[in-house]
Design an enzyme around this catalytic site. Sequence first.
Site, short mmCIF file in Angstrom:
data_model
loop_
_atom_site.label_atom_id
_atom_site.label_comp_id
_atom_site.label_asym_id
_atom_site.label_seq_id
_atom_site.Cartn_x
_atom_site.Cartn_y
_atom_site.Cartn_z
N SER A 46 -12.25 3.91 -3.45
CA SER A 46 -12.29 2.45 -3.58
C SER A 46 -12.14 1.78 -2.22
O SER A 46 -11.85 2.44 -1.22
CB SER A 46 -11.17 1.97 -4.53
OG SER A 46 -9.92 2.13 -3.90
N ILE A 48 -11.95 0.06 1.31
CA ILE A 48 -12.44 0.37 2.66
C ILE A 48 -12.90 1.82 2.74
O ILE A 48 -13.92 2.14 3.37
CB ILE A 48 -11.30 0.09 3.68
CG1 ILE A 48 -10.93 -1.40 3.66
CG2 ILE A 48 -11.69 0.53 5.08
CD1 ILE A 48 -9.60 -1.73 4.33
N SER A 172 -2.74 -1.65 10.20
CA SER A 172 -2.81 -3.02 9.67
C SER A 172 -2.15 -3.97 10.67
O SER A 172 -1.26 -3.56 11.44
CB SER A 172 -2.07 -3.08 8.33
OG SER A 172 -1.74 -4.41 8.01
N TYR A 195 6.03 -1.22 4.10
CA TYR A 195 4.57 -1.13 4.32
C TYR A 195 4.26 -1.31 5.82
O TYR A 195 3.53 -0.52 6.41
CB TYR A 195 3.84 -2.20 3.50
CG TYR A 195 2.35 -2.22 3.75
CD1 TYR A 195 1.52 -1.25 3.19
CD2 TYR A 195 1.76 -3.20 4.56
CE1 TYR A 195 0.14 -1.26 3.44
CE2 TYR A 195 0.39 -3.20 4.81
CZ TYR A 195 -0.41 -2.24 4.24
OH TYR A 195 -1.77 -2.23 4.49
N LYS A 199 2.59 1.32 8.57
CA LYS A 199 1.36 1.01 9.32
C LYS A 199 1.62 1.09 10.84
O LYS A 199 0.73 1.45 11.59
CB LYS A 199 0.84 -0.37 8.92
CG LYS A 199 0.37 -0.46 7.47
CD LYS A 199 -0.95 0.23 7.25
CE LYS A 199 -0.92 1.46 6.42
NZ LYS A 199 -2.21 2.14 6.28
N1 NAP Z 1 -6.99 -4.49 2.10
C1 NAP Z 1 -6.43 -4.96 3.19
O1 NAP Z 1 -6.36 -6.18 3.41
C2 NAP Z 1 -5.88 -4.02 4.22
C3 NAP Z 1 -5.38 -4.58 5.40
C4 NAP Z 1 -4.87 -3.74 6.38
C5 NAP Z 1 -4.88 -2.38 6.18
N2 NAP Z 1 -5.36 -1.85 5.04
C6 NAP Z 1 -5.33 -0.38 4.88
O2 NAP Z 1 -6.60 0.08 4.47
C7 NAP Z 1 -6.44 1.34 3.82
C8 NAP Z 1 -7.33 1.38 2.58
O3 NAP Z 1 -6.82 0.48 1.62
P1 NAP Z 1 -7.72 -0.52 0.77
O4 NAP Z 1 -7.38 -1.87 1.21
O5 NAP Z 1 -9.13 -0.06 0.80
O6 NAP Z 1 -7.05 -0.35 -0.67
P2 NAP Z 1 -7.50 0.41 -2.01
O7 NAP Z 1 -8.83 -0.08 -2.46
O8 NAP Z 1 -6.35 0.27 -2.93
O9 NAP Z 1 -7.67 1.92 -1.55
C9 NAP Z 1 -6.56 2.75 -1.32
C10 NAP Z 1 -6.96 4.17 -1.58
O10 NAP Z 1 -5.83 5.01 -1.33
C11 NAP Z 1 -5.72 5.89 -2.43
N3 NAP Z 1 -4.36 6.40 -2.66
C12 NAP Z 1 -3.25 5.69 -2.99
N4 NAP Z 1 -2.24 6.54 -3.22
C13 NAP Z 1 -2.73 7.79 -3.04
C14 NAP Z 1 -2.16 9.09 -3.16
N5 NAP Z 1 -0.88 9.29 -3.52
N6 NAP Z 1 -2.94 10.17 -2.88
C15 NAP Z 1 -4.24 10.00 -2.54
N7 NAP Z 1 -4.83 8.81 -2.44
C16 NAP Z 1 -4.07 7.71 -2.68
C17 NAP Z 1 -6.18 5.08 -3.64
O11 NAP Z 1 -6.45 5.95 -4.72
P3 NAP Z 1 -6.35 5.41 -6.23
O12 NAP Z 1 -7.60 4.62 -6.48
O13 NAP Z 1 -6.29 6.67 -7.03
O14 NAP Z 1 -5.11 4.58 -6.33
C18 NAP Z 1 -7.41 4.41 -3.03
O15 NAP Z 1 -8.49 5.29 -3.04
C19 NAP Z 1 -4.96 1.48 3.54
O16 NAP Z 1 -4.39 2.39 4.47
C20 NAP Z 1 -4.40 0.10 3.78
O17 NAP Z 1 -3.06 0.12 4.21
C21 NAP Z 1 -5.86 -2.65 4.06
#
Ligand code: NAP
Length: 317
Positions: A46, A48, A172, A195, A199
């Site tokens: 899902s 990014i 982040s 969190y 990061k």
């Molecule tokens: N969105 C933002 O604004 C933002 C900003 C700064 C940084 N980030 C960083 O970007 C990265 C990607 O996040 P996203 O925003 O794309 O969110 P996301 O759509 O929720 O994706 C997170 C992914 O991590 C997986 N995950 C969570 N727990 C896990 C576990 N125990 N074992 C294996 N996989 C696991 C989730 O799997 P499931 O689908 O199974 O839960 C999902 O595939 C993260 O490191 C986040 O901190 C995001």
Amino acid sequence: MSTFWVACAVIVSLYVAFWHYFKATTWCRSQTCLIGKTAIVTGANSGIGYETALDFAKRGARVILACRDKNRAEVAKMKIVKETDNENVVVKIVNLASFDSVRDFAKNINETEERLDILVNNAGLGGVKDDKSDDGLLLVMHVNYLSAFLLTYLLIDLLKKTGPSRVINVSSIAARFTNFDVDLINNYTGAYTIYANSKLCNLLFTMELAKRLKETEITTYCVNPGVVQTEIFRHVKGYSKVFINIFKEDFFKTCEEGAQTTIYTAVTKNIEEYNGCLFDNCKVVDTYPTADVKGLPKKLWEKSVKFVELKPEEIMY
Ligand SMILES: NC(=O)c1ccc[n+]([C@@H]2O[C@H](COP(=O)([O-])OP(=O)(O)OC[C@H]3O[C@@H](n4cnc5c(N)ncnc54)[C@H](OP(=O)(O)O)[C@@H]3O)[C@@H](O)[C@H]2O)c1
């Protein structure tokens, strides 16, 4: 000018300023072909991670979707194969809340993959309180950082053998705004702080990894993806949730936009001089003041080695 028009001007100016700060995106324009290369993306089902895996598949890579949920991962795989016609997309299961699972995953990769060109430590979660992982550690710190540390560590030989290769750690902007104490990384200090600390660990890890591997052909980069419309906010509650819902449509990046800097650091040629650096909107930026503390990356590394309980035969660096 009437008060009405002044108010309108202020609102429009604020809108433009917010839009520019949050939403303006620099796109990765690299045409690098990845045919013959192998990439692992954690959390690729899902957000990014999905967009990153999709881009690598479009470039012809063998892409390993490292996910915890088989069904969600298979759905993502089907979509990627359908959109790219690249059949070389595989699902491998890893639960980053368990060091045993990370070790099993790394063992499988080391035994079955001939090469590893790109490792993207992307998976993460936020908005979670003091939930514990399978190993009794703070879930957020375990998933967002400690498992990324262990996974990378266990794959270093394969990355080295493949070189030049790259490790990308997704951090982040939250890492900039935290009061960090390396001795307390497993102490719960609030959902936001834990969190943000995790990061910041991603960034400190990148800095130290680059130093330790400088004699190798592995380089490593840290990424701030911006604020992105993903599922990461699903655990957030209360006023923060209201704020997110109001602003996300207009000001948050789409997942494709949010993946650009990760993709940029993974595929852009000749960025090796920025080994260990932080990237934002497809360009290198100064590290956050919270990370610019003498000795801190090394201290975190030593602490991490203890948390993941490296076995004598695993210790290499
Ligand atoms: N969105 C933002 O604004 C933002 C900003 C700064 C940084 N980030 C960083 O970007 C990265 C990607 O996040 P996203 O925003 O794309 O969110 P996301 O759509 O929720 O994706 C997170 C992914 O991590 C997986 N995950 C969570 N727990 C896990 C576990 N125990 N074992 C294996 N996989 C696991 C989730 O799997 P499931 O689908 O199974 O839960 C999902 O595939 C993260 O490191 C986040 O901190 C995001």
